[in-house]
Design a protein around this motif. Structure first.
Motif, PDB file in Angstrom:
ATOM      1  N   ARG A 100      24.601  34.133  35.567  1.00  0.00           N
ATOM      2  CA  ARG A 100      25.059  32.956  34.812  1.00  0.00           C
ATOM      3  C   ARG A 100      23.900  31.998  34.547  1.00  0.00           C
ATOM      4  O   ARG A 100      23.733  31.505  33.442  1.00  0.00           O
ATOM      5  CB  ARG A 100      26.140  32.211  35.604  1.00  0.00           C
ATOM      6  N   ILE A 101      23.110  31.735  35.591  1.00  0.00           N
ATOM      7  CA  ILE A 101      22.020  30.767  35.419  1.00  0.00           C
ATOM      8  C   ILE A 101      20.947  31.307  34.491  1.00  0.00           C
ATOM      9  O   ILE A 101      20.387  30.585  33.682  1.00  0.00           O
ATOM     10  CB  ILE A 101      21.422  30.380  36.797  1.00  0.00           C
ATOM     11  N   ARG A 102      20.703  32.606  34.569  1.00  0.00           N
ATOM     12  CA  ARG A 102      19.640  33.196  33.745  1.00  0.00           C
ATOM     13  C   ARG A 102      20.134  33.632  32.372  1.00  0.00           C
ATOM     14  O   ARG A 102      19.373  34.213  31.597  1.00  0.00           O
ATOM     15  CB  ARG A 102      19.033  34.400  34.471  1.00  0.00           C
ATOM     16  N   GLU A 146      26.253  37.792  40.005  1.00  0.00           N
ATOM     17  CA  GLU A 146      26.908  36.954  38.994  1.00  0.00           C
ATOM     18  C   GLU A 146      26.321  35.531  38.979  1.00  0.00           C
ATOM     19  O   GLU A 146      26.130  34.936  37.915  1.00  0.00           O
ATOM     20  CB  GLU A 146      28.428  36.937  39.261  1.00  0.00           C
ATOM     21  N   ILE A 147      26.014  35.015  40.163  1.00  0.00           N
ATOM     22  CA  ILE A 147      25.439  33.660  40.253  1.00  0.00           C
ATOM     23  C   ILE A 147      24.125  33.603  39.466  1.00  0.00           C
ATOM     24  O   ILE A 147      23.933  32.729  38.614  1.00  0.00           O
ATOM     25  CB  ILE A 147      25.218  33.262  41.738  1.00  0.00           C
ATOM     26  N   THR A 148      23.243  34.560  39.731  1.00  0.00           N
ATOM     27  CA  THR A 148      21.947  34.564  39.036  1.00  0.00           C
ATOM     28  C   THR A 148      22.131  34.888  37.557  1.00  0.00           C
ATOM     29  O   THR A 148      21.457  34.314  36.703  1.00  0.00           O
ATOM     30  CB  THR A 148      20.996  35.577  39.699  1.00  0.00           C
ATOM     31  N   ASP A 207      29.120  39.243  43.326  1.00  0.00           N
ATOM     32  CA  ASP A 207      29.110  37.775  43.146  1.00  0.00           C
ATOM     33  C   ASP A 207      27.701  37.214  43.234  1.00  0.00           C
ATOM     34  O   ASP A 207      27.350  36.271  42.513  1.00  0.00           O
ATOM     35  CB  ASP A 207      30.006  37.102  44.192  1.00  0.00           C
TER      36      ASP A 207
END
Lengths: 301, 261
Positions: free
Chosen positions: A103-105, A99-101, A96
């Motif tokens: 999505r943003i990148r 996954e956060i990074t 997760d």
């Protein structure tokens, strides 16, 4: 191409107390740049400035030839970073966090598996990060930094707190990234021995000032230049007088005399001079200073 | 636009497995469950007279319960927990080195928080209806299954409650950015709760300017003040919107200029 360039970079938290003075960093593409300095020398402050986490005057910092303040988003899309302890959401799994990074990148989903494999965390990717060891957290931080195949990776003390195995693993990983993927690596450390095996360039910071910057080989050259010959004879005073005529750097110290080492032929010459003067030679020893001592000397001065 | 949606989606991912989710779920269920308990334990006093819709009593008790400190504290706690995710994990520095503008980060956090509060109402409505019918099934004398609730009134209460909460959302969003320690914003909320009770007891006219009172004023307007309406909004709800705008501007300025995480 120069990827990191600072021009007379100064910084102070309080007026009149300069933390950084006149820093002129120059990091070339494809290099592994070791940014060295004792604790409190200003390494993390420099890195925070490079990543825009601290304010600085315009035109002082250029990354990829672009002005940090003006092209922040374009620059950061090409950089992966790890500052001090990795910033991780401890209540989430390693997956997760990635996954956060991701999505943003805007990285592809398949990158998660690739970086997990790269840092060898795939089997534990579903475990909560708070259950990870420090080494695993560092590796996950590195995986997050690599999620978009960056051109430049900035790492602040990536091996801090790791056991010898962990240090070796991270070192091998960084070498691999540099050699196989052509990623430029800028990493800080307060211990030269931790990174001397992988760096191609070195910058040494002491009390906020850059005291050395250049190729790692230049630092090695410094080491060679600082080697001395220790000589113990039956008459040290007479030997000192004789050798000082030919080698002005000759000095006397405790039970021996010393002079700057130049080459092996020099040893033969010294031997001949002493023997021809009927002086018995008990000991002749070339003494190298290790890089750690040179580093300490540079930062002390 | 696509980018901001992606950033907002990460806010929801970050909140996964945190107490914020439980707060929304349990918070939405608590008041209907509590009112159901009261109806079941005091049912003899609540049996409706001929022609009276018992849902009116069920609605009144729930909405007053919701407005009386419950909703303000829910909002305060949720806001603190939401921003505490980054504070606690020391992840602001990571957020600020991502290729996304600070503006996006700010608006995605605020939007995600508002969506969380909306989610509370989305859960609250079916749970409330379900609880009412369940009480009706257990105690048929209460006639809750004979009548139907006023769904429009229920939606209207939720909508106005949301508007009345906006002021506190923005105030505590700002406070939670200013103070890493969530005890401080919560302490301020407790103090403001006490002030609200004092203003209410003292029948003060200043209650209209005090954002912590707006939730209760929405469901039970103070009878010592003439209720001024501006379209569908009573005066205090417009003030709530005004507080929201002012404190959002304040927190945005702080976030963009001084906030370093």
């Amino acid at each position: 191409m120069t990827l990191i360039e600072t021009q007379n970079l100064d910084f102070s938290f309080n007026k009149g107390e300069a933390v950084l003075k006149d820093i002129n960093l120059n990091v070339k593409q494809g290099s592994i740049y070791g940014f060295l300095g004792p604790n409190g020398s200003g390494k993390t402050t420099t890195i925070r400035l490079l990543l825009g986490l601290l304010p600085c005057k315009k035109d002082k910092i250029k990354l990829f030839g672009q002005n940090l303040q003006a092209d922040r988003i374009s620059i950061f899309s090409k950089i992966g970073s790890l500052i001090e302890q990795p910033s991780l959401y401890e209540h989430l799994s390693g997956f997760d966090n990635l996954e956060i990074t991701r999505r943003i990148r805007n990285a592809s989903k398949s990158r998660i598996d690739k970086v997990l494999q790269l840092v060898d965390l795939k089997p534990v990717s579903q475990r909560k990060v708070r259950e990870y060891s420090l080494g695993m957290k560092q590796r996950l931080g590195l995986a997050i930094a690599l999620i978009t195949e960056p051109e430049l990776v900035i790492l602040d003390e990536p091996v801090n707190g790791l056991d010898p195995n962990g240090i070796i693993e991270i070192r091998e990983l960084l070498l691999k990234l540099n050699k196989e993927n052509g990623i430029t690596i800028f990493l800080s450390s307060h211990l030269l021995s931790e990174i001397e095996k992988i760096v191609t360039h070195v910058g040494v910071l002491s009390k906020g000032e850059m005291v050395f910057q250049g190729r790692y080989n230049d630092l090695k050259e410094l080491q060679n230049n600082s080697a001395t010959i220790h000589i113990e004879t039956s008459d040290n005073q007479k030997s000192l007088d004789m050798l000082a005529r030919k080698y002005p750097s000759t000095f006397s110290e405790n039970s021996h005399i010393g002079l700057r080492y130049q080459n092996k032929e020099q040893i033969a010459t010294i031997c001949r001079i002493l023997v021809e003067s009927s002086i018995d030679v008990y000991r002749m020893q070339v003494v190298d200073k290790d890089l750690e001592n040179i580093f300490l000397e540079i930062t002390k001065n | 636009m696509q980018n901001i949606i992606k950033v907002i989606s990460t806010e929801f991912l970050k909140s996964k497995k945190t107490f914020a989710w439980w707060l929304v779920i349990l918070g939405a269920g608590f008041m209907p469950a509590f009112v159901s308990f009261v109806f079941l334990s005091k049912w003899k006093h609540l049996v409706p007279q001929q022609g009276h819709n018992p849902w009116e009593d069920f609605t009144e008790m729930s909405s007053k319960g919701l407005g009386f400190l419950y909703m303000p504290f829910f909002v305060v706690l949720l806001t603190c927990l939401f921003l505490n995710i980054e504070h606690k994990n020391n992840t602001w520095k990571h957020v600020f080195t991502l290729p996304v503008s600070k503006n996006y980060v700010y608006f995605s956090k605020l939007t995600a928080l508002l969506l969380f509060i909306i989610m509370f109402y989305i859960l609250y409505i079916p749970i409330w209806i379900g609880c009412g019918f369940m009480v009706g099934l257990i105690k048929p004398e209460l006639q809750l299954t004979t009548y139907v609730p006023d769904y429009l009134l229920l939606l209207s209460i939720c909508f106005h409650s949301f508007i009345a909460s906006l002021g506190i959302v923005a105030i505590h969003f700002w406070l939670s950015l200013r103070f890493k320690n969530m005890i401080i914003p919560i302490g301020i909320a407790v103090l403001c709760g006490i002030i609200w009770v004092a203003l209410y007891q003292g029948r003060s006219e200043q209650i209209n300017y005090f954002p912590y009172s707006y939730n209760y004023s929405t469901v039970n307007p103070p009878n010592w003040i003439t209720l001024k309406m501006f379209g569908v909004f009573p005066q205090h709800e417009l003030f709530s919107i005004l507080y929201f705008i002012i404190f959002s501007i304040l927190s945005h300025r702080y976030f963009m200029r001084s906030f370093k995480g």
